[in-house]
Design a protein around this motif. Structure first.
Motif, PDB file in Angstrom:
ATOM      1  N   LEU A   1     -30.120 145.861  12.604  1.00  0.00           N
ATOM      2  CA  LEU A   1     -29.288 144.801  12.037  1.00  0.00           C
ATOM      3  C   LEU A   1     -30.082 144.050  10.981  1.00  0.00           C
ATOM      4  O   LEU A   1     -31.244 143.730  11.193  1.00  0.00           O
ATOM      5  N   GLN A   2     -29.465 143.783   9.860  1.00  0.00           N
ATOM      6  CA  GLN A   2     -30.068 142.929   8.838  1.00  0.00           C
ATOM      7  C   GLN A   2     -28.971 142.016   8.308  1.00  0.00           C
ATOM      8  O   GLN A   2     -28.213 142.380   7.407  1.00  0.00           O
ATOM      9  N   LEU A   3     -28.882 140.822   8.909  1.00  0.00           N
ATOM     10  CA  LEU A   3     -27.770 139.913   8.664  1.00  0.00           C
ATOM     11  C   LEU A   3     -28.263 138.601   8.072  1.00  0.00           C
ATOM     12  O   LEU A   3     -29.351 138.134   8.401  1.00  0.00           O
ATOM     13  N   ALA A   4     -27.448 138.006   7.235  1.00  0.00           N
ATOM     14  CA  ALA A   4     -27.718 136.657   6.741  1.00  0.00           C
ATOM     15  C   ALA A   4     -27.239 135.655   7.780  1.00  0.00           C
ATOM     16  O   ALA A   4     -26.431 135.979   8.660  1.00  0.00           O
ATOM     17  N   ALA A   5     -27.740 134.420   7.700  1.00  0.00           N
ATOM     18  CA  ALA A   5     -27.334 133.381   8.642  1.00  0.00           C
ATOM     19  C   ALA A   5     -25.824 133.214   8.621  1.00  0.00           C
ATOM     20  O   ALA A   5     -25.205 133.089   7.567  1.00  0.00           O
ATOM     21  N   GLY A   6     -25.205 133.258   9.803  1.00  0.00           N
ATOM     22  CA  GLY A   6     -23.762 133.133   9.925  1.00  0.00           C
ATOM     23  C   GLY A   6     -23.016 134.447   9.835  1.00  0.00           C
ATOM     24  O   GLY A   6     -21.823 134.499  10.129  1.00  0.00           O
ATOM     25  N   ALA A   7     -23.700 135.523   9.429  1.00  0.00           N
ATOM     26  CA  ALA A   7     -23.044 136.824   9.287  1.00  0.00           C
ATOM     27  C   ALA A   7     -22.909 137.504  10.646  1.00  0.00           C
ATOM     28  O   ALA A   7     -23.538 137.122  11.628  1.00  0.00           O
ATOM     29  N   GLN A   8     -22.126 138.560  10.662  1.00  0.00           N
ATOM     30  CA  GLN A   8     -21.729 139.176  11.926  1.00  0.00           C
ATOM     31  C   GLN A   8     -21.758 140.693  11.828  1.00  0.00           C
ATOM     32  O   GLN A   8     -21.526 141.269  10.765  1.00  0.00           O
ATOM     33  N   ALA A   9     -22.022 141.340  12.956  1.00  0.00           N
ATOM     34  CA  ALA A   9     -21.925 142.796  13.076  1.00  0.00           C
ATOM     35  C   ALA A   9     -21.033 143.113  14.269  1.00  0.00           C
ATOM     36  O   ALA A   9     -21.082 142.418  15.285  1.00  0.00           O
ATOM     37  N   ASP A  10     -20.230 144.166  14.153  1.00  0.00           N
ATOM     38  CA  ASP A  10     -19.260 144.522  15.189  1.00  0.00           C
ATOM     39  C   ASP A  10     -19.419 145.987  15.559  1.00  0.00           C
ATOM     40  O   ASP A  10     -19.533 146.853  14.685  1.00  0.00           O
ATOM     41  N   PHE A  11     -19.380 146.244  16.879  1.00  0.00           N
ATOM     42  CA  PHE A  11     -19.578 147.597  17.379  1.00  0.00           C
ATOM     43  C   PHE A  11     -18.522 147.922  18.429  1.00  0.00           C
ATOM     44  O   PHE A  11     -18.078 147.053  19.183  1.00  0.00           O
ATOM     45  N   SER A  12     -18.128 149.191  18.473  1.00  0.00           N
ATOM     46  CA  SER A  12     -17.278 149.683  19.555  1.00  0.00           C
ATOM     47  C   SER A  12     -18.153 150.463  20.533  1.00  0.00           C
ATOM     48  O   SER A  12     -19.124 151.119  20.129  1.00  0.00           O
ATOM     49  N   ILE A  13     -17.825 150.364  21.801  1.00  0.00           N
ATOM     50  CA  ILE A  13     -18.561 151.068  22.857  1.00  0.00           C
ATOM     51  C   ILE A  13     -17.550 151.822  23.710  1.00  0.00           C
ATOM     52  O   ILE A  13     -16.594 151.229  24.220  1.00  0.00           O
ATOM     53  N   SER A  14     -17.765 153.137  23.863  1.00  0.00           N
ATOM     54  CA  SER A  14     -16.910 153.977  24.716  1.00  0.00           C
ATOM     55  C   SER A  14     -17.827 154.769  25.644  1.00  0.00           C
ATOM     56  O   SER A  14     -18.211 155.906  25.324  1.00  0.00           O
ATOM     57  N   PRO A  15     -18.212 154.192  26.764  1.00  0.00           N
ATOM     58  CA  PRO A  15     -19.202 154.845  27.623  1.00  0.00           C
ATOM     59  C   PRO A  15     -18.691 156.154  28.210  1.00  0.00           C
ATOM     60  O   PRO A  15     -17.515 156.280  28.562  1.00  0.00           O
ATOM     61  N   ALA A  16     -19.593 157.118  28.317  1.00  0.00           N
ATOM     62  CA  ALA A  16     -19.241 158.419  28.896  1.00  0.00           C
ATOM     63  C   ALA A  16     -19.317 158.391  30.415  1.00  0.00           C
ATOM     64  O   ALA A  16     -18.703 159.217  31.090  1.00  0.00           O
ATOM     65  N   VAL A  17     -20.074 157.433  30.956  1.00  0.00           N
ATOM     66  CA  VAL A  17     -20.300 157.354  32.395  1.00  0.00           C
ATOM     67  C   VAL A  17     -20.023 155.930  32.865  1.00  0.00           C
ATOM     68  O   VAL A  17     -20.441 154.962  32.219  1.00  0.00           O
ATOM     69  N   SER A  18     -19.344 155.801  33.989  1.00  0.00           N
ATOM     70  CA  SER A  18     -19.119 154.482  34.585  1.00  0.00           C
ATOM     71  C   SER A  18     -20.365 154.064  35.359  1.00  0.00           C
ATOM     72  O   SER A  18     -20.752 154.734  36.320  1.00  0.00           O
ATOM     73  N   GLN A  19     -20.999 152.980  34.932  1.00  0.00           N
ATOM     74  CA  GLN A  19     -22.198 152.496  35.613  1.00  0.00           C
ATOM     75  C   GLN A  19     -22.554 151.108  35.085  1.00  0.00           C
ATOM     76  O   GLN A  19     -21.906 150.583  34.191  1.00  0.00           O
ATOM     77  N   ASN A  20     -23.581 150.521  35.687  1.00  0.00           N
ATOM     78  CA  ASN A  20     -24.093 149.249  35.206  1.00  0.00           C
ATOM     79  C   ASN A  20     -24.987 149.486  33.992  1.00  0.00           C
ATOM     80  O   ASN A  20     -25.848 150.373  34.017  1.00  0.00           O
ATOM     81  N   TYR A  21     -24.777 148.707  32.933  1.00  0.00           N
ATOM     82  CA  TYR A  21     -25.537 148.861  31.697  1.00  0.00           C
ATOM     83  C   TYR A  21     -26.201 147.527  31.341  1.00  0.00           C
ATOM     84  O   TYR A  21     -25.741 146.449  31.732  1.00  0.00           O
ATOM     85  N   THR A  22     -27.270 147.635  30.551  1.00  0.00           N
ATOM     86  CA  THR A  22     -27.885 146.485  29.912  1.00  0.00           C
ATOM     87  C   THR A  22     -27.620 146.586  28.416  1.00  0.00           C
ATOM     88  O   THR A  22     -27.810 147.643  27.820  1.00  0.00           O
ATOM     89  N   ILE A  23     -27.137 145.486  27.833  1.00  0.00           N
ATOM     90  CA  ILE A  23     -26.942 145.406  26.390  1.00  0.00           C
ATOM     91  C   ILE A  23     -27.882 144.326  25.894  1.00  0.00           C
ATOM     92  O   ILE A  23     -27.889 143.203  26.410  1.00  0.00           O
ATOM     93  N   ALA A  24     -28.713 144.630  24.891  1.00  0.00           N
ATOM     94  CA  ALA A  24     -29.723 143.658  24.472  1.00  0.00           C
ATOM     95  C   ALA A  24     -30.014 143.772  22.984  1.00  0.00           C
ATOM     96  O   ALA A  24     -29.903 144.842  22.384  1.00  0.00           O
TER      97      ALA A  24
END
Length: 341
Positions: free
Chosen positions: A252-275
């Motif tokens: 990510l290389q964002l200016a102050a106040g800017a935003q990034a958007d992602f879609s996530i479609s997991p292949a496996v049902s489980q507990n995940y960490t997003i960081a």
């Protein structure tokens, strides 16, 4: 428009998060200014706790007017109280008020987050509905702008607001009128006496600017500056949605106040960490796509901590999720990254 002898909004105290001492002024200001702002393209769900249909319809029209600016937010009425961020009551004994911006997320689903204490079907009522929704978008009261230059006759202010039609305490008068926000808490825009977030004031309360010593009567409705502010923080531009795959880092290389958007479609049902990773201040918010409607699942804000935004969440295969990240402060390199595993 003359609003003489009409009550005004008694806002809830703004919830200020504790930040570490010694943060640089610019970093502190960016955190404070953006702390109440939703990530852009958030879908806010509103729920009517009660109220006559005519009053509900007036609120719907006010939401539609904000949206039509246009804004990069979506307002959706829901009959599921637990799924709502904005819960609206019409208690005529409780005045008109709202919590401010993302403070709503800390209010239990059993509690009201916005109330209307008078009729909304006239011009003043319409401005009231726009005003309270403005609070929910993150807007504070305009007369508390530290750049306003307002000098009050404190004794006259206390005498007026502790009497009819508001009947406030001295503490409520201090909180809603006399207290100026710190300069690092606002975006530095000039005072707008016609803002929908501005009160009307009778003669004798304002000493300076002298032109308002005879009273201040905003025009009513959304001002030009209101519209510019809202579109600046919530631009109605379609964001690029990048797929975030498990165990694959995205830079990510964002200016102050800017935003990034992602879609996530997991292949496996489980507990995940997003960081996130990197020396930045970032807010991270996760939504689940329910038939095209995005339901808030959770988020984290690492601002000022020296840590990184992180969530632990169970994701299900076959479901689609949307992750949005908004940068406050870019740190030394201006770069960061996001990954889930």
């Amino acid at each position: 428009m003359n609003y003489e002898n009409r009550p005004v909004c008694l806002s809830k105290p703004v919830i200020q998060r504790e930040l570490p001492a010694g943060l640089p002024d610019m970093r502190m200001r960016l955190i404070r200014v953006l702390s109440k702002v939703w990530v852009n393209e958030t879908e806010l769900h509103y729920f009517f706790i009660d109220g006559p249909e005519a009053q509900r319809e007036a609120v719907r029209h006010a939401f539609a007017e904000w949206k039509a600016l246009p804004l990069g937010l979506k307002f959706t009425e829901t009959t599921d109280r637990a799924a709502s961020e904005i819960r609206i009551a019409f208690d005529q004994a409780d005045g008109s008020w709202s919590y401010v911006g993302r403070d709503l997320l800390g209010i239990p689903a059993t509690e009201t987050t916005m109330n209307f204490g008078w009729d909304l079907t006239d011009d003043y009522g319409h401005t009231t509905a726009l005003h309270e929704i403005g609070h929910s978008l993150g807007l504070p009261h305009e007369h508390q702008n530290p750049f306003s230059g307002i000098v009050w006759d404190d004794d006259a202010v206390y005498k007026y607001f502790t009497g009819a039609p508001n009947f406030w305490s001295r503490a409520q008068t201090e909180q809603n009128v006399l207290k100026k926000f710190a300069q690092q808490e606002v975006d530095g825009s000039p005072w707008d006496p016609n803002s929908v977030m501005e009160y009307w004031f009778p003669a004798g309360l304002i000493l300076q600017p002298a032109e308002y010593s005879t009273g201040l009567n905003p025009a009513g409705g959304l001002s030009t500056q209101d519209k510019e502010w809202a579109k600046n923080f919530y631009p109605a531009t379609s964001s690029t949605m990048t797929e975030l795959k498990a165990f694959e880092s995205q830079v990510l290389q964002l200016a102050a106040g800017a935003q990034a958007d992602f879609s996530i479609s997991p292949a496996v049902s489980q507990n995940y960490t997003i960081a996130t990773f990197g020396e930045t201040d970032m807010v991270m918010v996760l939504f689940e796509d329910e038939g095209g409607s995005l339901r808030y699942l959770g988020g984290d804000d690492d601002s000022g901590t020296g840590l990184n935004a992180q969530m632990k969440v169970r994701l299900l295969a076959g479901r689609r999720y949307v992750l949005r990240l908004r940068l406050y402060w870019a740190g030394g390199s201006g770069k960061s990254s996001i990954m889930y595993w």
